[in-house]
Design an enzyme around this catalytic site. Structure first.
Site, PDB file in Angstrom:
ATOM      1  N   ASP A  39     -11.351   1.896  -1.028  1.00  0.00           N
ATOM      2  CA  ASP A  39     -10.445   2.769  -0.268  1.00  0.00           C
ATOM      3  C   ASP A  39     -11.209   3.579   0.775  1.00  0.00           C
ATOM      4  OD1 ASP A  39      -7.960   3.551   0.494  1.00  0.00           O
ATOM      5  OD2 ASP A  39      -7.723   5.079  -1.026  1.00  0.00           O
ATOM      6  N   HIS A  75       0.857  -1.191   0.000  1.00  0.00           N
ATOM      7  CA  HIS A  75       0.000   0.000   0.000  1.00  0.00           C
ATOM      8  C   HIS A  75       0.893   1.241   0.000  1.00  0.00           C
ATOM      9  CE1 HIS A  75      -2.568   3.143   1.693  1.00  0.00           C
ATOM     10  NE2 HIS A  75      -3.581   2.464   1.179  1.00  0.00           N
TER      11      HIS A  75
HETATM   12  C1  1DF Z   1      -5.419   8.833   1.339  1.00  0.00           C
HETATM   13  C2  1DF Z   1      -5.657   7.921   0.313  1.00  0.00           C
HETATM   14  C3  1DF Z   1      -4.910   8.378   2.563  1.00  0.00           C
HETATM   15  C4  1DF Z   1      -5.356   6.593   0.491  1.00  0.00           C
HETATM   16  C5  1DF Z   1      -4.655   7.024   2.730  1.00  0.00           C
HETATM   17  O1  1DF Z   1      -4.122   6.531   3.882  1.00  0.00           O
HETATM   18  C6  1DF Z   1      -4.926   6.111   1.719  1.00  0.00           C
HETATM   19  C7  1DF Z   1      -5.683  10.245   1.151  1.00  0.00           C
HETATM   20  C8  1DF Z   1      -3.561   7.425   4.807  1.00  0.00           C
HETATM   21  O2  1DF Z   1      -6.636  10.591   0.412  1.00  0.00           O
HETATM   22  O3  1DF Z   1      -4.966  11.075   1.726  1.00  0.00           O
HETATM   23  O4  1DF Z   1      -4.817   4.805   1.958  1.00  0.00           O
HETATM   24  N1  1DF Z   1      -5.443   5.736  -0.644  1.00  0.00           N
HETATM   25  O5  1DF Z   1      -5.089   4.564  -0.583  1.00  0.00           O
HETATM   26  O6  1DF Z   1      -5.735   6.262  -1.749  1.00  0.00           O
HETATM   27 MN    MN Z   2      -5.598   3.121   0.665  1.00  0.00          MN
END
Ligand code: 1DF
Ligand code: MN
Length: 347
Positions: A310, A184
């Site tokens: 997500d 991730h």
């Molecule tokens: C965000 C997006 C934050 C995802 C995440 O974990 C995350 C974000 C802190 O929008 O800031 O897992 N993502 O996987 O797209």
């Molecule tokens: Mn994510």
């Protein structure tokens, strides 16, 4: 377990975030002290952890709720099951002893949550990459004792990348247990984050993909998959842009190796793109966009692409509807939403 959903498939969302109260408190303490050395973390959790904005407050509430609120959100969007993972950067902000303890505690709590809602939740084991032997043991405990379905790492750990032999015990454990490792995103490492920050490009808008794509390319050209040929990796966000690079990465890698251009780029048994087609699986997390999904399905195979929302970062009901309307046969759609995830994660 196998309640028949009216649309003919169960919707399993495969990259869904959560955090323990304990970890959130440690994040707050790190933000308070400000001496953690990770500007990406400061930017990301300085926002979600401390901003008075509606987006941050909603997110903080949703990401910590492991009961009625989360289930109601799933029901409202037609999500039958969430595959849960400790949100980024997980335990990777902490020194080995503390990270090992936090991983174990969060995995225990995850198992308890899943036991309360066994048809609605499943999950991946967190581990401390900076303590590889303990990490391998924790992955084994997570899978064998707690019933978790694989392991999860949030890209770099304090600027360190997992192509180093130091991390081999972790890959060895995943391969031996025959479970996937989900890579991730994290915010770009301290070495590369600076030019992202001033335009707020460090997180999901782009920096996540730049960081995680780089990490995966390092793993591939290091020969990791020649050493662990049965290793299974899952990438979110449709592969962090890498599927678009398949042709060029092969051409350039062959030229680099032929010229003997760097001791860091040695010959591989397969083409770089072969590893991405044969050792990797892809989830759509945050990329609910038909042309991109279709491209990755065509290039990587309909049996390698899985749905992910997500949650709670991209909790958008219309996106689920758009995914229901993808131009797929009923069989392909069931693979996309349900059976690929069931097979790959052994749900
Ligand atoms: C965000 C997006 C934050 C995802 C995440 O974990 C995350 C974000 C802190 O929008 O800031 O897992 N993502 O996987 O797209
Ligand atoms: Mn994510």
């Amino acid at each position: 377990m196998d309640k028949i959903s009216p649309q003919g498939y169960r919707r399993i969302a495969t990259e869904e975030g959560w955090i323990t109260k304990e970890l959130m408190d440690r994040y707050q303490a790190l933000l308070e002290r400000g001496d953690h050395g990770d500007p990406g973390f400061q930017s990301l959790w300085g926002f979600f952890g401390r901003s008075p904005s509606q987006r941050a407050r909603d997110l903080l509430e949703r990401i910590q709720d492991m009961d009625a609120r989360r289930i109601a959100d799933m029901d409202a969007t037609g999500i039958d099951m969430q595959l849960l993972m400790l949100t980024s950067p997980g335990v990777q902000m902490f020194q080995p002893d503390e990270a090992v303890a936090l991983a174990a505690s969060s995995n225990d709590q995850l198992a308890e949550t899943i036991a309360r809602y066994p048809t609605r939740f499943s999950g991946l084991a967190a581990f401390a990459p900076n303590a590889p032997e303990a990490a391998a043991q924790e992955i084994e405990r997570g899978v064998k004792k707690l019933g978790l379905k694989g392991a999860l790492v949030n890209s770099h750990t304090q600027g360190k990348y997992m192509d180093d032999a130091f991390y081999w015990p972790i890959f060895e454990a995943c391969e031996a247990l025959d479970v996937p490792l989900y890579i991730h995103p994290n915010t770009p490492s301290p070495q590369m984050v600076e030019p992202f920050l001033s335009r707020c490009l460090d997180a999901a808008i782009y920096g996540f993909a730049a960081e995680t794509g780089l990490h995966v390319m390092r793993l591939i050209v290091s020969g990791l998959f020649d050493r662990y040929p049965r290793l299974k990796i899952v990438l979110g966000h449709l592969g962090e842009g890498l599927p678009f690079w398949l042709s060029r990465m092969d051409f350039m890698h062959a030229g680099i190796v032929r010229a003997g251009r760097s001791p860091g780029a040695l010959p591989l048994q397969r083409k770089p793109s072969d590893y991405l087609r044969e050792n990797f699986y892809y989830t759509t997390s945050g990329m609910a966009w038909e042309p991109a999904i279709t491209f990755v399905q065509q290039q990587m195979g309909f049996d390698r692409v899985m749905y992910a929302m997500d949650y709670p970062y991209q909790y958008v009901a219309e996106e689920v509807q758009a995914m229901d309307a993808l131009p797929l046969t009923p069989e392909q759609k069931k693979m996309f939403f349900q059976t690929n995830a069931e097979r790959i994660f052994r749900l």
